[in-house]
Motif scaffolding. Structure first.
Motif, PDB file in Angstrom:
ATOM      1  N   ILE A 146       0.837  -1.203   0.000  1.00 11.74           N
ATOM      2  CA  ILE A 146       0.000   0.000   0.000  1.00 11.74           C
ATOM      3  C   ILE A 146       0.871   1.251   0.000  1.00 11.74           C
ATOM      4  O   ILE A 146       0.604   2.220  -0.719  1.00 11.74           O
ATOM      5  CB  ILE A 146      -0.934   0.006   1.228  1.00 11.74           C
ATOM      6  CG1 ILE A 146      -1.992  -1.079   1.099  1.00 11.74           C
ATOM      7  CG2 ILE A 146      -1.613   1.364   1.389  1.00 11.74           C
ATOM      8  CD1 ILE A 146      -2.767  -1.312   2.376  1.00 11.74           C
ATOM      9  N   SER A 147       1.921   1.238   0.814  1.00  9.85           N
ATOM     10  CA  SER A 147       2.815   2.400   0.888  1.00  9.85           C
ATOM     11  C   SER A 147       3.439   2.705  -0.468  1.00  9.85           C
ATOM     12  O   SER A 147       3.555   3.872  -0.856  1.00  9.85           O
ATOM     13  CB  SER A 147       3.913   2.143   1.929  1.00  9.85           C
ATOM     14  OG  SER A 147       3.370   1.968   3.216  1.00  9.85           O
ATOM     15  N   ILE A 148       3.833   1.666  -1.179  1.00  5.59           N
ATOM     16  CA  ILE A 148       4.408   1.861  -2.510  1.00  5.59           C
ATOM     17  C   ILE A 148       3.391   2.523  -3.441  1.00  5.59           C
ATOM     18  O   ILE A 148       3.732   3.418  -4.230  1.00  5.59           O
ATOM     19  CB  ILE A 148       4.889   0.512  -3.087  1.00  5.59           C
ATOM     20  CG1 ILE A 148       6.079  -0.013  -2.270  1.00  5.59           C
ATOM     21  CG2 ILE A 148       5.277   0.646  -4.561  1.00  5.59           C
ATOM     22  CD1 ILE A 148       6.480  -1.431  -2.594  1.00  5.59           C
ATOM     23  N   GLN A 149       2.141   2.099  -3.356  1.00 10.02           N
ATOM     24  CA  GLN A 149       1.091   2.725  -4.169  1.00 10.02           C
ATOM     25  C   GLN A 149       0.963   4.213  -3.849  1.00 10.02           C
ATOM     26  O   GLN A 149       0.824   5.057  -4.751  1.00 10.02           O
ATOM     27  CB  GLN A 149      -0.242   2.025  -3.915  1.00 10.02           C
ATOM     28  CG  GLN A 149      -0.285   0.580  -4.369  1.00 10.02           C
ATOM     29  CD  GLN A 149      -1.560  -0.104  -3.933  1.00 10.02           C
ATOM     30  OE1 GLN A 149      -2.665   0.369  -4.192  1.00 10.02           O
ATOM     31  NE2 GLN A 149      -1.421  -1.230  -3.244  1.00 10.02           N
ATOM     32  N   PHE A 150       1.021   4.549  -2.557  1.00 11.46           N
ATOM     33  CA  PHE A 150       0.916   5.954  -2.175  1.00 11.46           C
ATOM     34  C   PHE A 150       2.144   6.748  -2.623  1.00 11.46           C
ATOM     35  O   PHE A 150       2.035   7.933  -2.957  1.00 11.46           O
ATOM     36  CB  PHE A 150       0.731   6.083  -0.662  1.00 11.46           C
ATOM     37  CG  PHE A 150      -0.691   5.893  -0.215  1.00 11.46           C
ATOM     38  CD1 PHE A 150      -1.718   6.662  -0.753  1.00 11.46           C
ATOM     39  CD2 PHE A 150      -1.016   4.952   0.742  1.00 11.46           C
ATOM     40  CE1 PHE A 150      -3.032   6.498  -0.344  1.00 11.46           C
ATOM     41  CE2 PHE A 150      -2.330   4.773   1.163  1.00 11.46           C
ATOM     42  CZ  PHE A 150      -3.340   5.547   0.613  1.00 11.46           C
ATOM     43  N   TYR A 151       3.311   6.120  -2.650  1.00  5.24           N
ATOM     44  CA  TYR A 151       4.501   6.814  -3.135  1.00  5.24           C
ATOM     45  C   TYR A 151       4.373   7.129  -4.621  1.00  5.24           C
ATOM     46  O   TYR A 151       4.882   8.152  -5.097  1.00  5.24           O
ATOM     47  CB  TYR A 151       5.751   5.973  -2.880  1.00  5.24           C
ATOM     48  CG  TYR A 151       6.090   5.840  -1.414  1.00  5.24           C
ATOM     49  CD1 TYR A 151       5.917   6.912  -0.538  1.00  5.24           C
ATOM     50  CD2 TYR A 151       6.579   4.643  -0.898  1.00  5.24           C
ATOM     51  CE1 TYR A 151       6.216   6.799   0.797  1.00  5.24           C
ATOM     52  CE2 TYR A 151       6.889   4.521   0.448  1.00  5.24           C
ATOM     53  CZ  TYR A 151       6.704   5.597   1.293  1.00  5.24           C
ATOM     54  OH  TYR A 151       7.001   5.475   2.620  1.00  5.24           O
ATOM     55  N   VAL A 152       3.702   6.258  -5.358  1.00  2.00           N
ATOM     56  CA  VAL A 152       3.451   6.528  -6.777  1.00  2.00           C
ATOM     57  C   VAL A 152       2.460   7.692  -6.925  1.00  2.00           C
ATOM     58  O   VAL A 152       2.622   8.564  -7.797  1.00  2.00           O
ATOM     59  CB  VAL A 152       2.918   5.267  -7.483  1.00  2.00           C
ATOM     60  CG1 VAL A 152       2.492   5.589  -8.914  1.00  2.00           C
ATOM     61  CG2 VAL A 152       3.978   4.167  -7.481  1.00  2.00           C
ATOM     62  N   LEU A 153       1.453   7.709  -6.066  1.00  2.00           N
ATOM     63  CA  LEU A 153       0.433   8.756  -6.132  1.00  2.00           C
ATOM     64  C   LEU A 153       0.923  10.099  -5.603  1.00  2.00           C
ATOM     65  O   LEU A 153       0.421  11.159  -6.020  1.00  2.00           O
ATOM     66  CB  LEU A 153      -0.804   8.328  -5.334  1.00  2.00           C
ATOM     67  CG  LEU A 153      -1.647   7.188  -5.906  1.00  2.00           C
ATOM     68  CD1 LEU A 153      -2.723   6.785  -4.901  1.00  2.00           C
ATOM     69  CD2 LEU A 153      -2.273   7.593  -7.229  1.00  2.00           C
ATOM     70  N   PHE A 154       1.866  10.070  -4.680  1.00  2.00           N
ATOM     71  CA  PHE A 154       2.263  11.296  -3.986  1.00  2.00           C
ATOM     72  C   PHE A 154       2.663  12.446  -4.913  1.00  2.00           C
ATOM     73  O   PHE A 154       2.160  13.568  -4.751  1.00  2.00           O
ATOM     74  CB  PHE A 154       3.392  10.989  -2.993  1.00  2.00           C
ATOM     75  CG  PHE A 154       4.042  12.213  -2.432  1.00  2.00           C
ATOM     76  CD1 PHE A 154       3.358  13.050  -1.548  1.00  2.00           C
ATOM     77  CD2 PHE A 154       5.346  12.564  -2.800  1.00  2.00           C
ATOM     78  CE1 PHE A 154       3.960  14.198  -1.037  1.00  2.00           C
ATOM     79  CE2 PHE A 154       5.949  13.699  -2.299  1.00  2.00           C
ATOM     80  CZ  PHE A 154       5.251  14.519  -1.414  1.00  2.00           C
ATOM     81  N   PRO A 155       3.564  12.256  -5.881  1.00  2.00           N
ATOM     82  CA  PRO A 155       3.923  13.396  -6.743  1.00  2.00           C
ATOM     83  C   PRO A 155       2.731  13.976  -7.497  1.00  2.00           C
ATOM     84  O   PRO A 155       2.668  15.192  -7.730  1.00  2.00           O
ATOM     85  CB  PRO A 155       4.953  12.796  -7.709  1.00  2.00           C
ATOM     86  CG  PRO A 155       5.490  11.601  -7.014  1.00  2.00           C
ATOM     87  CD  PRO A 155       4.334  11.047  -6.240  1.00  2.00           C
ATOM     88  N   ILE A 156       1.786  13.115  -7.871  1.00  2.00           N
ATOM     89  CA  ILE A 156       0.605  13.597  -8.599  1.00  2.00           C
ATOM     90  C   ILE A 156      -0.257  14.458  -7.683  1.00  2.00           C
ATOM     91  O   ILE A 156      -0.693  15.565  -8.058  1.00  2.00           O
ATOM     92  CB  ILE A 156      -0.216  12.400  -9.135  1.00  2.00           C
ATOM     93  CG1 ILE A 156       0.637  11.558 -10.088  1.00  2.00           C
ATOM     94  CG2 ILE A 156      -1.486  12.894  -9.829  1.00  2.00           C
ATOM     95  CD1 ILE A 156      -0.025  10.266 -10.507  1.00  2.00           C
ATOM     96  N   ILE A 157      -0.508  13.963  -6.467  1.00  2.00           N
ATOM     97  CA  ILE A 157      -1.323  14.721  -5.517  1.00  2.00           C
ATOM     98  C   ILE A 157      -0.613  16.008  -5.109  1.00  2.00           C
ATOM     99  O   ILE A 157      -1.231  17.067  -4.992  1.00  2.00           O
ATOM    100  CB  ILE A 157      -1.654  13.858  -4.289  1.00  2.00           C
ATOM    101  CG1 ILE A 157      -2.481  12.641  -4.715  1.00  2.00           C
ATOM    102  CG2 ILE A 157      -2.405  14.673  -3.235  1.00  2.00           C
ATOM    103  CD1 ILE A 157      -2.745  11.658  -3.595  1.00  2.00           C
ATOM    104  N   LEU A 158       0.699  15.925  -4.897  1.00  2.00           N
ATOM    105  CA  LEU A 158       1.475  17.118  -4.548  1.00  2.00           C
ATOM    106  C   LEU A 158       1.370  18.154  -5.657  1.00  2.00           C
ATOM    107  O   LEU A 158       1.175  19.357  -5.380  1.00  2.00           O
ATOM    108  CB  LEU A 158       2.937  16.734  -4.317  1.00  2.00           C
ATOM    109  CG  LEU A 158       3.901  17.871  -3.987  1.00  2.00           C
ATOM    110  CD1 LEU A 158       3.515  18.537  -2.675  1.00  2.00           C
ATOM    111  CD2 LEU A 158       5.345  17.361  -3.930  1.00  2.00           C
TER     112      LEU A 158
END
Length: 395
Positions: A146-158
């Motif tokens: 799950i954490s890896i998925q959020f790391y992928v999403l993080f730059p987009i959300i940022l």
């Protein structure tokens, strides 16, 4: 950014290590009582096993909240450049993905030796790849997946938050809406297997962490429980928060108590709601508790908790091995007292062995990050009041 264009240095928040410590203790409590919460149904102390197994389920959501908090706290004020994003992904590859692959292989190999030696090489390889890509090589690795998925999403959300700053004010309702849309759509239409292995199941916690990380300087006064920060409105808010958290947590415990003891089944949405309320509000209460403990508790206790928090990722990865090893030697006596001692011993054995192994590996083994990621190093000043706490954490 200040007027000169230089990035303003962010304040260190040492209390976060205590929250990590609380979270890993919650994880260990849940995992060490997983067998007892069903095996001890007929015991006079079943209510205690059930309580420890359900009430302490805040661990994984809290880790996700903390990860998001730290990421947005550290990155939101920085210019969004290719170098920044490239460095971000490089560090995640080294310190998260590589340990995830290593431990997935180790646990998969262990289970293969114990249960699947008759499986063909092709089936073994296909099974491992499938489990690696879904976070299912062992029961606890879903969190890293799950954490890896959020790391992928993080730059987009940022990028979205920086492009449209107004969205940051709506981060909390957006997170809740996305998570519950996924829960309900999955229940009635999709029926995705292992929905808990997908980031959408934890989007509310991620966005809560994002909001608090971005607005922490403004929210700090409300988060810190102290006489200096007390106003009537804050006091009412604190009381409401802690009351709602305790009520949701005890209701969550009660639902499972009735199910396990009497077989009473409730609507699955009710279980989901109580878990969400309990753990969602729990992230805030644990953060507030960390500020109190850091300020009021003896220095020896806070130092111990800080180190536990610093080692928490490594402990999370390895503790199931020690639980598995411990459970190979159940008590020979059927005495209830011996059983209680044995179950309590599982928690102590897993915590102590994991802590010792991770600490010694990080200290003495070169390239220990391959196993346990980047362990933050802490240095406390001689006076607590100064709070000149340095956290070296490669974000």
């Amino acid at each position: 950014m200040n007027k000169s264009g230089l990035q303003k240095k962010r304040e260190n928040i040492p209390e976060l290590q205590l929250v990590r410590a609380f979270a890993i203790l919650g994880v260990l409590s849940v995992h060490s009582t997983s067998y007892a919460s069903t095996a001890m149904v007929g015991s006079n102390y079943f209510f205690l096993y059930n309580f420890m197994n359900i009430f302490m389920k805040y661990g994984t959501p809290t880790f996700i909240f903390l990860s998001s908090f730290v990421l947005f706290y550290n990155y939101y004020e920085r210019p969004l450049t290719k170098e920044l994003i490239g460095g971000f992904f490089k560090k995640r590859m080294l310190f998260i993905i590589i340990p995830y692959i290593v431990f997935s292989a180790l646990y998969f190999g262990l289970l293969h030796m114990l249960h699947y030696q008759d499986r063909s090489l092709q089936d073994t390889v296909e099974s491992f790849i499938g489990k690696l890509l879904t976070g299912k090589a062992y029961t606890h690795l879903y969190f890293v997946f799950i954490s890896i998925q959020f790391y992928v999403l993080f730059p987009i959300i940022l990028w979205l938050f920086k492009k449209v700053p107004l969205l940051t004010r709506w981060a909390i309702p957006i997170g809740l809406a996305v998570q519950w849309a996924f829960v309900l759509l999955n229940k009635y239409y999709w029926q995705v297997p292992n929905k808990g292995s997908w980031s959408l199941s934890y989007m509310a916690y991620f966005m809560l962490g994002a909001c608090i990380g971005i607005y922490y300087p403004k929210l700090k006064g409300w988060l810190i429980l102290s006489r200096d920060n007390t106003t009537w409105s804050r006091m009412i808010g604190w009381i409401v928060l802690w009351t709602c958290w305790a009520t949701a947590g005890l209701t969550h415990v009660y639902l499972y108590y009735n199910y396990r003891l009497y077989g009473t089944m409730y609507n699955s949405t009710l279980y989901e709601l109580m878990w969400n309320l309990h753990t969602y509000l729990g992230t805030l209460t644990l953060l507030q508790l960390a500020f109190v403990v850091y300020r009021k508790a003896p220095r020896g206790l806070t130092s111990t908790l800080e180190r536990l928090g610093a080692l928490s990722f490594g402990i999370y990865l390895i503790h199931p091995f020690f639980l598995l090893l411990y459970r190979q030697y159940p008590p020979l006596s059927g005495s209830p007292i011996i059983s209680h001692i044995w179950y309590a011993g599982g928690f102590i054995f897993a915590l102590c062995c994991s802590w010792i192994v991770v600490a010694l590996t990080v200290r003495y083994v070169p390239f220990s990050w391959i196993l346990f990621g980047n362990i933050s190093k802490t240095k406390r000043s001689h006076t607590r009041r100064e709070k000149s706490f340095v956290t070296i954490e490669k974000q």
